[in-house]
Design a protein around this motif. Structure first.
Motif, PDB file in Angstrom:
ATOM      1  N   ALA A   8      -3.227  15.400   3.514  1.00 42.45           N
ATOM      2  CA  ALA A   8      -2.440  16.668   3.921  1.00 42.45           C
ATOM      3  C   ALA A   8      -1.890  16.631   5.389  1.00 42.45           C
ATOM      4  O   ALA A   8      -1.005  17.161   5.770  1.00 42.45           O
ATOM      5  N   ARG A   9      -2.728  15.834   6.357  1.00 44.27           N
ATOM      6  CA  ARG A   9      -2.418  15.822   7.824  1.00 44.27           C
ATOM      7  C   ARG A   9      -1.602  14.328   8.042  1.00 44.27           C
ATOM      8  O   ARG A   9      -0.764  14.439   8.608  1.00 44.27           O
ATOM      9  N   PHE A  10      -2.312  13.293   7.700  1.00 39.00           N
ATOM     10  CA  PHE A  10      -1.788  11.975   7.679  1.00 39.00           C
ATOM     11  C   PHE A  10      -1.308  11.395   6.334  1.00 39.00           C
ATOM     12  O   PHE A  10      -2.247  11.279   5.515  1.00 39.00           O
ATOM     13  N   ALA A  11       0.102  11.280   6.019  1.00 40.65           N
ATOM     14  CA  ALA A  11       0.378  10.727   4.897  1.00 40.65           C
ATOM     15  C   ALA A  11       0.484   9.188   4.992  1.00 40.65           C
ATOM     16  O   ALA A  11       0.737   8.618   6.155  1.00 40.65           O
ATOM     17  N   PRO A  12      -0.031   8.618   3.681  1.00 42.63           N
ATOM     18  CA  PRO A  12      -0.261   9.072   2.250  1.00 42.63           C
ATOM     19  C   PRO A  12      -1.717   9.288   2.262  1.00 42.63           C
ATOM     20  O   PRO A  12      -2.582   8.990   3.254  1.00 42.63           O
ATOM     21  N   ALA A  13      -1.922   9.721   1.089  1.00 39.46           N
ATOM     22  CA  ALA A  13      -3.396  10.232   0.682  1.00 39.46           C
ATOM     23  C   ALA A  13      -4.185   8.836   0.570  1.00 39.46           C
ATOM     24  O   ALA A  13      -3.684   7.835   0.583  1.00 39.46           O
ATOM     25  N   MET A  14      -5.493   8.982   0.654  1.00 36.44           N
ATOM     26  CA  MET A  14      -6.399   7.864   0.285  1.00 36.44           C
ATOM     27  C   MET A  14      -6.115   6.728   1.390  1.00 36.44           C
ATOM     28  O   MET A  14      -6.313   5.347   1.079  1.00 36.44           O
ATOM     29  N   LEU A  15      -5.761   6.996   2.740  1.00 33.25           N
ATOM     30  CA  LEU A  15      -5.232   6.152   3.703  1.00 33.25           C
ATOM     31  C   LEU A  15      -6.529   5.080   3.989  1.00 33.25           C
ATOM     32  O   LEU A  15      -6.287   4.000   3.853  1.00 33.25           O
ATOM     33  N   ALA A  16      -7.644   5.692   4.216  1.00 36.65           N
ATOM     34  CA  ALA A  16      -8.841   4.717   4.604  1.00 36.65           C
ATOM     35  C   ALA A  16      -9.505   3.849   3.532  1.00 36.65           C
ATOM     36  O   ALA A  16      -9.753   2.805   3.697  1.00 36.65           O
ATOM     37  N   SER A  17      -9.392   4.450   2.312  1.00 38.39           N
ATOM     38  CA  SER A  17      -9.841   3.703   1.193  1.00 38.39           C
ATOM     39  C   SER A  17      -8.898   2.513   0.827  1.00 38.39           C
ATOM     40  O   SER A  17      -9.077   1.496   0.336  1.00 38.39           O
ATOM     41  N   GLY A  18      -7.456   3.058   1.115  1.00 38.08           N
ATOM     42  CA  GLY A  18      -6.495   2.006   0.956  1.00 38.08           C
ATOM     43  C   GLY A  18      -6.617   0.643   2.065  1.00 38.08           C
ATOM     44  O   GLY A  18      -6.415  -0.254   1.582  1.00 38.08           O
ATOM     45  N   GLY A  67      -7.459  -3.153   1.285  1.00 39.42           N
ATOM     46  CA  GLY A  67      -6.516  -4.179   1.804  1.00 39.42           C
ATOM     47  C   GLY A  67      -5.015  -3.812   1.337  1.00 39.42           C
ATOM     48  O   GLY A  67      -3.995  -4.880   1.220  1.00 39.42           O
ATOM     49  N   VAL A  68      -4.754  -2.636   0.909  1.00 41.32           N
ATOM     50  CA  VAL A  68      -3.375  -1.922   0.466  1.00 41.32           C
ATOM     51  C   VAL A  68      -2.577  -1.778   1.775  1.00 41.32           C
ATOM     52  O   VAL A  68      -1.538  -2.196   1.862  1.00 41.32           O
ATOM     53  N   PHE A  69      -3.398  -1.188   2.831  1.00 39.78           N
ATOM     54  CA  PHE A  69      -2.673  -0.921   3.893  1.00 39.78           C
ATOM     55  C   PHE A  69      -3.553  -1.555   5.180  1.00 39.78           C
ATOM     56  O   PHE A  69      -4.428  -1.876   4.988  1.00 39.78           O
ATOM     57  N   THR A  70      -2.665  -2.253   6.431  1.00 42.71           N
ATOM     58  CA  THR A  70      -3.241  -2.771   7.551  1.00 42.71           C
ATOM     59  C   THR A  70      -3.861  -1.764   8.210  1.00 42.71           C
ATOM     60  O   THR A  70      -3.554  -0.338   8.025  1.00 42.71           O
ATOM     61  N   ARG A  71      -5.009  -1.920   9.142  1.00 43.63           N
ATOM     62  CA  ARG A  71      -5.587  -0.853   9.852  1.00 43.63           C
ATOM     63  C   ARG A  71      -4.401  -0.582  10.956  1.00 43.63           C
ATOM     64  O   ARG A  71      -4.434   0.699  11.249  1.00 43.63           O
ATOM     65  N   GLU A  72      -3.537  -1.376  11.243  1.00 46.10           N
ATOM     66  CA  GLU A  72      -2.458  -0.857  12.317  1.00 46.10           C
ATOM     67  C   GLU A  72      -1.627   0.190  11.644  1.00 46.10           C
ATOM     68  O   GLU A  72      -1.240   1.037  12.353  1.00 46.10           O
ATOM     69  N   HIS A  73      -1.199  -0.157  10.494  1.00 47.67           N
ATOM     70  CA  HIS A  73      -0.326   0.933   9.811  1.00 47.67           C
ATOM     71  C   HIS A  73      -1.049   2.087   9.707  1.00 47.67           C
ATOM     72  O   HIS A  73      -0.420   3.493  10.033  1.00 47.67           O
ATOM     73  N   ALA A  74      -2.301   2.153   9.346  1.00 47.64           N
ATOM     74  CA  ALA A  74      -2.997   3.386   9.174  1.00 47.64           C
ATOM     75  C   ALA A  74      -3.392   4.164  10.734  1.00 47.64           C
ATOM     76  O   ALA A  74      -2.889   5.340  10.664  1.00 47.64           O
ATOM     77  N   ALA A  75      -3.566   3.447  11.656  1.00 44.69           N
ATOM     78  CA  ALA A  75      -3.672   3.794  12.913  1.00 44.69           C
ATOM     79  C   ALA A  75      -2.238   4.659  13.358  1.00 44.69           C
ATOM     80  O   ALA A  75      -2.372   5.529  14.259  1.00 44.69           O
ATOM     81  N   ALA A  76      -1.294   3.773  13.054  1.00 46.33           N
ATOM     82  CA  ALA A  76       0.140   4.503  13.472  1.00 46.33           C
ATOM     83  C   ALA A  76       0.354   5.790  12.884  1.00 46.33           C
ATOM     84  O   ALA A  76       1.571   6.292  13.093  1.00 46.33           O
TER      85      ALA A  76
END
Ligand code: GLV
Ligand code: MN
Ligand code: MN
Length: 416
Positions: free
Chosen positions: A131-141, A145-154
């Motif tokens: 709801a605040r940072f898209a997409p959902a399930m970001l950290a379990s992603g 290994g679906v998202f990099t931590r750099e992608h999530a952090a940004a």
């Protein structure tokens, strides 16, 4: 195994106590991820887990793992949990039930002095809601290994705050690399968030997988101009274009029996009664068990965006920001849930999840599955969301038994 019984009152007490953190006037919770309220509920969770003798590890996405050792230290833990963040007008149960039921199950094991074979861990995943940072399930992603931590952090919220900075601000960026935390299995209890269990009078949903979902961000650009002086034929009204596309999303989803489509956020600029809107931003959420149907709806939206842009003199950009294929759950975990419900004496129904859950990402790298309990009128993402004390307790009991069943089978396979 049968004698281990969770305490319904204790679980309900925890649900009501944590619901005060971010409580809304209408009886729900607004506890957006990585806000100070999120920090408060995380602190509460850590204190409770440590009081049970658990050690709490935190990874660099803020995921929390509260661990109790088993008899074997060389076997990865069996984990259970969900998320403690909520929607802006969230209810008391979405996410919280999964974490607090796992905590109650852990308490039951500790009080009984029951020794498991594998270590057991209660998990709180960061930013499930999106709801605040898209997409959902970001950290379990990131965990999967679906998202990099750099992608999530940004990832940035609508005020421009970055996920990584918000994590630092609440003090929950842990030392462990997200994903470098092996698990033997993961189980997630959740309210169904839909109407089927209640309608059929079933106690427990044995969840076999999660449907496909996609998110898009759409920017429609026209021209700001005077509402009184600009003749209708000369206008390039971004909101008129956006509204046409909202209708396309709704109609396209309705044309397929199993699909749903939603525009949940829209921002109109400059947002003045006497200025023709020059820019509109909106989101699209599409879901269906069959990804081919989503391809079709996606094409429909793209064609209509091109046509609308041309006929109204607008520039329309549709950006796909998240694609999640359907995710089946692991047969061993599904079987453990089924057995757990049977030994606990509950009626069941197999079902897929129409909502997104961390278990869907975790299932890519670890055997995983979910347990659903009914919720009143199938209402969720709403402050009125409600499951009874008995329904929550039934879910928690099945969650505990499923973990113990998986643990028993693991012990058989690996040898005590
Ligand atoms: C998560 O809450 C979802 O969008 O399904
Ligand atoms: Mn949830
Ligand atoms: Mn949710």
């Amino acid at each position: 195994m049968k004698n281990l019984t969770i305490d319904p009152e204790r679980l309900w007490g925890d649900l009501m106590e944590t619901a005060r953190i971010g409580a809304t006037a209408k009886g729900g919770i607004c506890r957006l991820t990585l806000t100070d309220l999120d920090r408060q509920v995380r602190d509460w969770f850590r204190t409770q887990a440590e009081a049970l003798g658990c050690t709490v590890a935190i990874d660099d996405m803020g995921n929390m793992f509260a661990r109790r050792e088993g008899t074997r230290t060389d076997v990865p833990p069996i984990a259970f949990g969900s998320h403690l963040d909520t929607q802006p007008t969230g209810g008391k149960f979405d996410g919280a039930l999964g974490v607090l039921a796992a905590l109650e199950a852990m308490r039951t094991l500790v009080r009984a002095g029951y020794e498991t074979f594998a270590p057991i861990e209660v998990v709180n995943w960061t930013n499930e809601e999106g709801a605040r940072f898209a997409p959902a399930m970001l950290a379990s992603g990131v965990f999967a290994g679906v998202f990099t931590r750099e992608h999530a952090a940004a990832r940035a919220d609508r005020d421009g705050a970055k996920f990584g900075d918000a994590l630092d601000e609440i003090g929950y960026r842990g030392p462990q690399a997200c994903g470098a935390h092996p698990l033997s299995a993961f189980f997630e209890l959740h309210i169904e968030q839909g109407p089927y269990l209640e309608a059929e009078g079933k106690d427990i949903g044995v969840v076999t997988g999660v449907q496909a979902m996609r998110w898009y961000e759409v920017t429609v650009t026209g021209q700001d101009s005077h509402a009184g002086t600009t003749p209708m034929p000369r206008r390039r009204d971004a909101l008129v274009g956006a509204v046409r596309l909202v209708a396309v999303v709704d109609a396209a989803a309705r044309a397929h029996a199993n699909a749903v489509g939603t525009v949940g956020r829209m921002e109109v600029k400059p947002g003045s009664p006497n200025v023709i809107p020059g820019e509109v931003f909106f989101t699209i959420d599409l879901r269906c068990p069959d990804p081919a149907v989503l391809d079709e709806i996606e094409r429909d939206i793209a064609e209509n965006a091109a046509h609308t842009g041309q006929s109204l003199g607008l520039d329309i950009v549709v950006k796909t920001i998240w694609t999640q294929p359907p995710q089946p759950f692991h047969p061993d975990c599904i079987a453990a849930v089924r057995t757990a419900a049977e030994v606990s004496g509950y009626s069941t129904r197999d079902m897929i999840s129409r909502a997104g859950h961390d278990a869907a990402y975790v299932a890519r790298v670890v055997p995983a599955s979910m347990i659903f309990v009914p919720c009143k009128d199938g209402i969720s993402h709403n402050e009125a969301e409600y499951s009874s004390k008995e329904q929550c307790a039934a879910g928690a009991q099945v969650l505990l038994q499923a973990v113990l069943e998986f643990d028993r089978r693991l012990a058989e396979r690996l040898g005590r």
